[in-house]
Scaffold this active site. Structure first.
Site, PDB file in Angstrom:
ATOM      1  N   ALA A 100      48.694  36.322  31.402  1.00  0.00           N
ATOM      2  CA  ALA A 100      48.437  36.761  32.630  1.00  0.00           C
ATOM      3  C   ALA A 100      48.069  37.395  33.376  1.00  0.00           C
ATOM      4  O   ALA A 100      47.239  37.211  34.767  1.00  0.00           O
ATOM      5  CB  ALA A 100      49.077  38.194  31.905  1.00  0.00           C
ATOM      6  N   TYR A 101      46.652  37.326  32.298  1.00  0.00           N
ATOM      7  CA  TYR A 101      45.331  37.483  32.857  1.00  0.00           C
ATOM      8  C   TYR A 101      44.551  36.008  34.110  1.00  0.00           C
ATOM      9  O   TYR A 101      44.451  36.290  34.654  1.00  0.00           O
ATOM     10  CB  TYR A 101      44.399  37.702  32.391  1.00  0.00           C
ATOM     11  CG  TYR A 101      42.444  37.881  32.406  1.00  0.00           C
ATOM     12  CD1 TYR A 101      42.944  39.459  33.473  1.00  0.00           C
ATOM     13  CD2 TYR A 101      41.903  37.024  32.437  1.00  0.00           C
ATOM     14  CE1 TYR A 101      41.140  39.840  33.748  1.00  0.00           C
ATOM     15  CE2 TYR A 101      40.515  37.579  33.290  1.00  0.00           C
ATOM     16  CZ  TYR A 101      40.340  38.563  33.861  1.00  0.00           C
ATOM     17  OH  TYR A 101      38.769  39.135  34.434  1.00  0.00           O
TER      18      TYR A 101
END
Length: 152
Positions: A100-101
């Site tokens: 996600a990051y």
């Protein structure tokens, strides 16, 4: 100018426009905008909820572009300014347990690369800085509390 503290939760997209207006009303312009807020979480893709993926994307992608778009008309009208995105090396390469990051940072790089090309005609400089790993504040999560596992 006297310094003024203005609190902003960059992941709260709905309040960014009002904060930008407050800044512009107070100072008249922004010469340099440094987007340096971030949120990350560590975990396997299958263990991170879609809700948390969205929260990371709001903080790392939609937050900086919303703030930039709110300040940009003022810079364009003055034909001057500098916008800086403090991003991450993970905006260039992904590593395990940071999907996600890394995805949010890749998206931000893409946006600011396009913005750089578009702003050249207005003499507005757009830069991205992609440092390697940095030490950030981390809260140790309580069992079952994914929100507490966020790095800010």
């Amino acid at each position: 100018y006297a310094p003024k503290l203005i609190l902003l939760d960059i992941s709260d997209i709905n309040c960014i426009q009002d904060v930008a207006k407050e800044i512009l009303n107070c100072y008249g312009c922004v010469d340099v905008l440094i987007n340096n807020a971030s949120m990350k979480v560590k975990g396997a893709v299958q263990s991170i909820s879609l809700e948390l993926d969205k929260k990371i994307m709001d903080a790392n992608y939609f937050g900086p572009i919303t703030l930039t778009k709110a300040i940009l008309p003022n810079m364009i009208s003055r034909r001057t300014g500098q916008i800086v995105l403090i991003n991450s090396i993970q905006g260039k390469i992904g590593i395990p347990f940071r999907a996600a990051y890394a995805a949010s940072k890749h998206a931000a790089v893409g946006f600011f690369d396009c913005l750089r090309a578009e702003m050249e005609e207005f003499d507005i400089s757009v830069s991205t800085v992609n440092p390697t790993f940095i030490c950030s504040y981390h809260r140790q999560p309580a069992p079952g509390n994914w929100e507490a596992s966020i790095w800010k």
